[in-house]
Design a protein around this motif. Structure first.
Motif, PDB file in Angstrom:
ATOM      1  N   GLY A 144       0.832  -1.188   0.000  1.00  0.00           N
ATOM      2  CA  GLY A 144       0.000   0.000   0.000  1.00  0.00           C
ATOM      3  C   GLY A 144       0.867   1.239   0.000  1.00  0.00           C
ATOM      4  O   GLY A 144       2.092   1.172  -0.185  1.00  0.00           O
TER       5      GLY A 144
ATOM      6  N   LYS B 261      -1.274   6.438   4.183  1.00  0.00           N
ATOM      7  CA  LYS B 261      -1.909   5.851   5.369  1.00  0.00           C
ATOM      8  C   LYS B 261      -2.593   4.529   5.058  1.00  0.00           C
ATOM      9  O   LYS B 261      -2.999   3.813   5.961  1.00  0.00           O
ATOM     10  N   MET B 262      -2.750   4.214   3.787  1.00  0.00           N
ATOM     11  CA  MET B 262      -3.402   2.965   3.386  1.00  0.00           C
ATOM     12  C   MET B 262      -2.358   1.872   3.180  1.00  0.00           C
ATOM     13  O   MET B 262      -2.129   1.390   2.066  1.00  0.00           O
ATOM     14  N   ARG B 263      -1.681   1.511   4.268  1.00  0.00           N
ATOM     15  CA  ARG B 263      -0.665   0.461   4.218  1.00  0.00           C
ATOM     16  C   ARG B 263      -1.064  -0.681   5.135  1.00  0.00           C
ATOM     17  O   ARG B 263      -1.591  -0.470   6.220  1.00  0.00           O
ATOM     18  N   TRP B 264      -0.794  -1.895   4.667  1.00  0.00           N
ATOM     19  CA  TRP B 264      -0.993  -3.106   5.437  1.00  0.00           C
ATOM     20  C   TRP B 264       0.396  -3.672   5.693  1.00  0.00           C
ATOM     21  O   TRP B 264       1.091  -4.074   4.756  1.00  0.00           O
TER      22      TRP B 264
ATOM     23  N   ALA C 145      -3.085  -2.552  10.132  1.00  0.00           N
ATOM     24  CA  ALA C 145      -3.973  -2.269   9.010  1.00  0.00           C
ATOM     25  C   ALA C 145      -4.744  -0.973   9.220  1.00  0.00           C
ATOM     26  O   ALA C 145      -5.054  -0.606  10.354  1.00  0.00           O
ATOM     27  N   PRO C 146      -5.091  -0.297   8.115  1.00  0.00           N
ATOM     28  CA  PRO C 146      -5.953   0.882   8.232  1.00  0.00           C
ATOM     29  C   PRO C 146      -7.310   0.440   8.793  1.00  0.00           C
ATOM     30  O   PRO C 146      -7.908  -0.511   8.283  1.00  0.00           O
TER      31      PRO C 146
ATOM     32  N   THR D 258     -10.353   1.628   8.801  1.00  0.00           N
ATOM     33  CA  THR D 258     -11.621   1.850   8.092  1.00  0.00           C
ATOM     34  C   THR D 258     -11.487   1.624   6.589  1.00  0.00           C
ATOM     35  O   THR D 258     -12.233   2.199   5.804  1.00  0.00           O
ATOM     36  N   ALA D 259     -10.560   0.770   6.185  1.00  0.00           N
ATOM     37  CA  ALA D 259     -10.330   0.531   4.754  1.00  0.00           C
ATOM     38  C   ALA D 259     -11.384  -0.366   4.122  1.00  0.00           C
ATOM     39  O   ALA D 259     -11.530  -0.382   2.913  1.00  0.00           O
ATOM     40  N   ASP D 260     -12.120  -1.109   4.913  1.00  0.00           N
ATOM     41  CA  ASP D 260     -13.148  -2.005   4.389  1.00  0.00           C
ATOM     42  C   ASP D 260     -14.244  -1.171   3.719  1.00  0.00           C
ATOM     43  O   ASP D 260     -14.843  -0.293   4.347  1.00  0.00           O
TER      44      ASP D 260
ATOM     45  N   SER E  59     -17.151   4.211  10.861  1.00  0.00           N
ATOM     46  CA  SER E  59     -15.813   4.790  10.788  1.00  0.00           C
ATOM     47  C   SER E  59     -15.597   5.797  11.909  1.00  0.00           C
ATOM     48  O   SER E  59     -14.545   5.816  12.554  1.00  0.00           O
TER      49      SER E  59
END
Length: 136
Positions: free
Chosen positions: A35, A38-41, A57-58, A60-62, A70
């Motif tokens: 990712g 901020k959108m990194r796993w 994990a982020p 609220t990425a779902d 959220s």
């Protein structure tokens, strides 16, 4: 059945701060980092235990999470009530000193609990409770 724990998620708000805590302070190795921004796993785990991971994990990425969900997750993370994990070490006092020396937020110093366990607690940069217990 032959079932093991492979990966457990913990939320992060700042992947670099979380990575620094788990890699540089706790000494976990990085297994993967995908990712951007901020959108990194980020999968980390204890050295010598490649079958066990924490997935930073982020939160609220779902895509199925609503705006209200959220907001609640963000509020719970700010209070330190959303994510937590229990770790173990053979030398609790030494581990406590090292983590405290790295300026991690101490929640509880090493304590003999009434149920027979000796443990301590910190918060990671995202507010997650990290309890560490003494094992023999």
């Amino acid at each position: 059945m032959d079932i093991t724990i492979h990966t457990t998620p913990l939320p992060h708000e700042d992947p670099d701060e979380s990575l620094a805590f788990y890699r540089d302070i706790l000494g976990f190795e990085v297994r993967s980092d995908v990712g951007q921004g901020k959108m990194r796993w980020i999968a980390v785990g204890p050295v010598g235990q490649p079958e066990t991971c924490i997935l930073l994990a982020p939160p609220t990425a779902d895509p199925g999470i609503t705006e209200e969900e959220s907001r609640v997750i963000t509020e719970m993370m700010a209070k330190g009530t959303y994510g937590w994990i229990m770790l173990a070490t053979r030398d609790l006092d030494d581990t406590f000193e090292k983590v405290q020396g790295a300026d991690a937020e101490v929640v509880q110093e090493p304590t003999d609990q009434p149920w027979g366990m000796r443990d301590c607690a910190f918060r990671d940069p995202a507010g997650n409770m990290v309890r560490i217990q003494q094992v023999r």
